[in-house]
Design a protein around this motif. Structure first.
Motif, PDB file in Angstrom:
ATOM      1  N   GLY A 192       4.345  -7.883  -6.918  1.00  0.00           N
ATOM      2  CA  GLY A 192       5.544  -8.709  -6.948  1.00  0.00           C
ATOM      3  C   GLY A 192       6.415  -8.393  -5.744  1.00  0.00           C
ATOM      4  O   GLY A 192       5.997  -7.702  -4.806  1.00  0.00           O
ATOM      5  N   GLN A 193       7.643  -8.878  -5.759  1.00  0.00           N
ATOM      6  CA  GLN A 193       8.517  -8.666  -4.606  1.00  0.00           C
ATOM      7  C   GLN A 193       8.746  -7.191  -4.339  1.00  0.00           C
ATOM      8  O   GLN A 193       8.839  -6.764  -3.181  1.00  0.00           O
ATOM      9  N   GLN A 194       8.794  -6.367  -5.410  1.00  0.00           N
ATOM     10  CA  GLN A 194       8.992  -4.947  -5.209  1.00  0.00           C
ATOM     11  C   GLN A 194       7.755  -4.282  -4.616  1.00  0.00           C
ATOM     12  O   GLN A 194       7.836  -3.506  -3.661  1.00  0.00           O
ATOM     13  N   GLY A 195       6.586  -4.593  -5.164  1.00  0.00           N
ATOM     14  CA  GLY A 195       5.358  -4.016  -4.638  1.00  0.00           C
ATOM     15  C   GLY A 195       5.094  -4.437  -3.203  1.00  0.00           C
ATOM     16  O   GLY A 195       4.621  -3.647  -2.373  1.00  0.00           O
ATOM     17  N   LEU A 196       5.396  -5.692  -2.868  1.00  0.00           N
ATOM     18  CA  LEU A 196       5.200  -6.174  -1.502  1.00  0.00           C
ATOM     19  C   LEU A 196       6.176  -5.501  -0.543  1.00  0.00           C
ATOM     20  O   LEU A 196       5.823  -5.191   0.603  1.00  0.00           O
ATOM     21  N   SER A 197       7.399  -5.269  -1.006  1.00  0.00           N
ATOM     22  CA  SER A 197       8.358  -4.544  -0.170  1.00  0.00           C
ATOM     23  C   SER A 197       7.883  -3.114   0.079  1.00  0.00           C
ATOM     24  O   SER A 197       7.995  -2.591   1.197  1.00  0.00           O
ATOM     25  N   GLN A 198       7.344  -2.474  -0.958  1.00  0.00           N
ATOM     26  CA  GLN A 198       6.801  -1.128  -0.779  1.00  0.00           C
ATOM     27  C   GLN A 198       5.669  -1.139   0.248  1.00  0.00           C
ATOM     28  O   GLN A 198       5.525  -0.214   1.055  1.00  0.00           O
ATOM     29  N   THR A 199       4.850  -2.202   0.224  1.00  0.00           N
ATOM     30  CA  THR A 199       3.741  -2.310   1.171  1.00  0.00           C
ATOM     31  C   THR A 199       4.252  -2.287   2.605  1.00  0.00           C
ATOM     32  O   THR A 199       3.734  -1.560   3.466  1.00  0.00           O
ATOM     33  N   VAL A 200       5.278  -3.090   2.874  1.00  0.00           N
ATOM     34  CA  VAL A 200       5.859  -3.153   4.214  1.00  0.00           C
ATOM     35  C   VAL A 200       6.404  -1.791   4.638  1.00  0.00           C
ATOM     36  O   VAL A 200       6.133  -1.306   5.749  1.00  0.00           O
ATOM     37  N   ILE A 201       7.164  -1.161   3.762  1.00  0.00           N
ATOM     38  CA  ILE A 201       7.799   0.109   4.118  1.00  0.00           C
ATOM     39  C   ILE A 201       6.754   1.199   4.342  1.00  0.00           C
ATOM     40  O   ILE A 201       6.868   2.010   5.274  1.00  0.00           O
ATOM     41  N   CYS A 202       5.728   1.229   3.510  1.00  0.00           N
ATOM     42  CA  CYS A 202       4.678   2.247   3.676  1.00  0.00           C
ATOM     43  C   CYS A 202       3.932   2.062   4.993  1.00  0.00           C
ATOM     44  O   CYS A 202       3.634   3.036   5.695  1.00  0.00           O
ATOM     45  N   LYS A 203       3.624   0.819   5.356  1.00  0.00           N
ATOM     46  CA  LYS A 203       2.954   0.571   6.633  1.00  0.00           C
ATOM     47  C   LYS A 203       3.866   0.947   7.794  1.00  0.00           C
ATOM     48  O   LYS A 203       3.419   1.536   8.785  1.00  0.00           O
ATOM     49  N   GLN A 204       5.155   0.616   7.683  1.00  0.00           N
ATOM     50  CA  GLN A 204       6.105   0.963   8.736  1.00  0.00           C
ATOM     51  C   GLN A 204       6.196   2.481   8.901  1.00  0.00           C
ATOM     52  O   GLN A 204       6.371   2.981  10.022  1.00  0.00           O
ATOM     53  N   ALA A 205       6.067   3.218   7.798  1.00  0.00           N
ATOM     54  CA  ALA A 205       6.186   4.677   7.840  1.00  0.00           C
ATOM     55  C   ALA A 205       4.935   5.352   8.384  1.00  0.00           C
ATOM     56  O   ALA A 205       4.939   6.566   8.579  1.00  0.00           O
ATOM     57  N   GLY A 206       3.873   4.590   8.610  1.00  0.00           N
ATOM     58  CA  GLY A 206       2.667   5.168   9.182  1.00  0.00           C
ATOM     59  C   GLY A 206       1.575   5.502   8.190  1.00  0.00           C
ATOM     60  O   GLY A 206       0.636   6.245   8.518  1.00  0.00           O
ATOM     61  N   ALA A 207       1.657   4.959   6.966  1.00  0.00           N
ATOM     62  CA  ALA A 207       0.597   5.207   5.984  1.00  0.00           C
ATOM     63  C   ALA A 207      -0.744   4.728   6.529  1.00  0.00           C
ATOM     64  O   ALA A 207      -0.849   3.624   7.070  1.00  0.00           O
ATOM     65  N   ALA A 208      -1.750   5.553   6.389  1.00  0.00           N
ATOM     66  CA  ALA A 208      -3.077   5.222   6.914  1.00  0.00           C
ATOM     67  C   ALA A 208      -3.829   4.258   6.007  1.00  0.00           C
ATOM     68  O   ALA A 208      -4.670   3.479   6.465  1.00  0.00           O
ATOM     69  N   ARG A 209      -3.513   4.323   4.714  1.00  0.00           N
ATOM     70  CA  ARG A 209      -4.251   3.496   3.754  1.00  0.00           C
ATOM     71  C   ARG A 209      -3.309   3.059   2.635  1.00  0.00           C
ATOM     72  O   ARG A 209      -2.753   3.899   1.935  1.00  0.00           O
ATOM     73  N   VAL A 210      -3.139   1.757   2.501  1.00  0.00           N
ATOM     74  CA  VAL A 210      -2.307   1.197   1.443  1.00  0.00           C
ATOM     75  C   VAL A 210      -3.178   0.310   0.569  1.00  0.00           C
ATOM     76  O   VAL A 210      -3.782  -0.654   1.051  1.00  0.00           O
ATOM     77  N   ILE A 211      -3.242   0.638  -0.713  1.00  0.00           N
ATOM     78  CA  ILE A 211      -4.034  -0.097  -1.694  1.00  0.00           C
ATOM     79  C   ILE A 211      -3.076  -0.769  -2.663  1.00  0.00           C
ATOM     80  O   ILE A 211      -2.175  -0.118  -3.205  1.00  0.00           O
ATOM     81  N   VAL A 212      -3.245  -2.066  -2.891  1.00  0.00           N
ATOM     82  CA  VAL A 212      -2.375  -2.817  -3.797  1.00  0.00           C
ATOM     83  C   VAL A 212      -3.209  -3.416  -4.917  1.00  0.00           C
ATOM     84  O   VAL A 212      -4.240  -4.059  -4.660  1.00  0.00           O
ATOM     85  N   THR A 213      -2.788  -3.191  -6.151  1.00  0.00           N
ATOM     86  CA  THR A 213      -3.506  -3.740  -7.300  1.00  0.00           C
ATOM     87  C   THR A 213      -2.701  -4.843  -7.962  1.00  0.00           C
ATOM     88  O   THR A 213      -1.473  -4.870  -7.908  1.00  0.00           O
ATOM     89  N   GLY A 214      -3.442  -5.760  -8.613  1.00  0.00           N
ATOM     90  CA  GLY A 214      -2.830  -6.840  -9.370  1.00  0.00           C
ATOM     91  C   GLY A 214      -3.841  -7.385 -10.361  1.00  0.00           C
ATOM     92  O   GLY A 214      -4.905  -6.800 -10.572  1.00  0.00           O
ATOM     93  N   THR A 215      -3.503  -8.518 -10.966  1.00  0.00           N
ATOM     94  CA  THR A 215      -4.393  -9.171 -11.920  1.00  0.00           C
ATOM     95  C   THR A 215      -4.796 -10.541 -11.391  1.00  0.00           C
ATOM     96  O   THR A 215      -4.400 -10.942 -10.294  1.00  0.00           O
ATOM     97  N   GLY A 216      -5.565 -11.262 -12.189  1.00  0.00           N
ATOM     98  CA  GLY A 216      -6.044 -12.572 -11.762  1.00  0.00           C
ATOM     99  C   GLY A 216      -4.931 -13.538 -11.407  1.00  0.00           C
ATOM    100  O   GLY A 216      -5.055 -14.326 -10.463  1.00  0.00           O
ATOM    101  N   LYS A 217      -3.830 -13.472 -12.134  1.00  0.00           N
ATOM    102  CA  LYS A 217      -2.721 -14.398 -11.863  1.00  0.00           C
ATOM    103  C   LYS A 217      -1.984 -14.047 -10.576  1.00  0.00           C
ATOM    104  O   LYS A 217      -1.151 -14.825 -10.101  1.00  0.00           O
TER     105      LYS A 217
END
Length: 369
Positions: A192-217
């Motif tokens: 959701g909007q929170q998880g996607l925001s975390q994705t951006v911040i983690c990539k900006q911080a230099g995370a080497a690997r970001v994994i995002v989970t969700g469901t079919g919807k």
């Protein structure tokens, strides 16, 4: 300036009325904000369906607007004047307690609506309390001397600035609480909007690997996660998420787990504990389940897991979030997907909750439409 202010007011579970309130007088140490955008998030969905009190409330706690009238003392103290575009935090601090002196006003008793019925917080405080305008689902919002404001950088539109709150939570939860940094491996649960925001911040911080989970919807949201830099996305209904995480990490597991799910029960926490590295991983949780049957305390102890609670954001997190928005390094317009007018508040909230307009991630309420 008009004599009345139009607002959308929550009057019961899932019920909104359009009401008018008197234009307030503005003393020297206060200001009036002309609303541009009120963001709508998952918290709004929850509070709309299950209000914490029967009081009539003008919701809206992610507020962007222009200073329409600033008292002389307000401008002297805060440095904001008529015409400035600002982001207003939903916390209204007291300025005198220990937490406020520590700069952690999100814990201030004055803004703690759970334990202090007289506390003030934008989007939570009863509209019966003068001068009534305590939420962003209105044409104007009242700013007392203790409101917390941030200047929106040049080049950032009000609609994009509406993402400050989830983006600031991303900074607070992943960097300050989770310790994500260079070369980190991170599991983000919920796109959701929170998880996607975390994705951006983690990539900006230099995370080497970001994994995002969700469901079919969440198919469309998982595609947005890819566009924002996720290295791997997993539909937990189509494949074994733990097996896939271990495959992606070479069997090591992740350093940090960020739980951004809503209403998913205990499963994300259990998966997160299993997906953490063998020793000394961190999981940041924000759910509010009242009980957790059969919590695996032994596994947490043996793996030396640190569990932290995600509770809002700090002033610094908001400033960093605004810098992130201004950098234009990521296609953040992919998150702020839909616009709604004031009369469509009910539809907007339901849509963010997945029960109205399809594929809404972050909704922008425009109170003058």
């Amino acid at each position: 300036m008009a004599e009345k202010v139009v607002a959308a007011v929550r009057v019961g579970p899932g019920r909104t009325e359009i009401r008018e309130y008197p234009m307030p007088d503005i003393p020297d140490d206060a200001a009036l904000l002309k609303m541009e955008v009120a963001g709508i998030c998952g918290t709004d969905v929850k509070l709309y369906a299950h209000p914490p009190s029967p009081a009539a409330v003008i919701m809206g706690h992610e507020n962007i607007g222009v200073i329409a009238k600033a008292g002389r003392e307000f401008t002297r103290r805060k440095g904001f004047k008529d015409g400035d575009l600002v982001f207003v935090e939903h916390y209204v601090m007291c300025g005198k307690c220990e937490w406020c002196h520590l700069g952690q006003y999100r814990h201030c008793e004055n803004t703690d609506w759970r334990n202090n019925p007289d506390g003030i917080r934008y989007g939570y405080t009863t509209a019966e309390r003068a001068p009534h305008l305590w939420g962003g689902f209105a044409q104007y919002v009242y700013l007392p001397w203790n409101a917390v404001l941030h200047r929106v950088p040049a080049g950032v539109t009000p609609e994009l600035a509406g993402l400050v709150t989830p983006m600031a939570n991303g900074v607070e939860w992943s960097l300050f609480e989770g310790g994500v940094g260079y070369d980190s491996s991170v599991l983000i649960q919920g796109p959701g909007q929170q998880g996607l925001s975390q994705t951006v911040i983690c990539k900006q911080a230099g995370a080497a690997r970001v994994i995002v989970t969700g469901t079919g919807k969440d198919r469309a949201r998982l595609e947005v996660a890819r566009a924002l830099g996720a290295d791997c996305v997993i539909d937990v209904e189509r494949e074994d998420p733990l097996a896939r995480i271990m495959q992606v990490t070479g069997g090591r597991g992740v350093d940090v787990v960020l739980d951004c799910t809503a209403g998913a029960g205990t499963a994300p926490i259990l998966l997160g504990i299993d997906a953490l590295k063998r020793k000394a991983g961190t999981i940041v949780v924000q759910g509010e389940m009242k009980t957790f049957p059969d919590f695996p305390l032994e596994k947490v102890t043996v793996k030396y897991v640190t569990i932290k609670s995600a509770r809002g954001h700090s002033y610094k997190a908001c400033e960093l979030a605004l810098q992130q928005l201004a950098s234009k390094r990521f296609p953040l317009e992919r998150i702020t997907t839909h616009r709604f007018g004031l009369k469509d508040v009910d539809l907007a909230i339901r849509s963010v909750g997945g029960k109205g307009v399809p594929d809404v991630i972050h909704a922008s309420l425009l109170p003058w439409q």
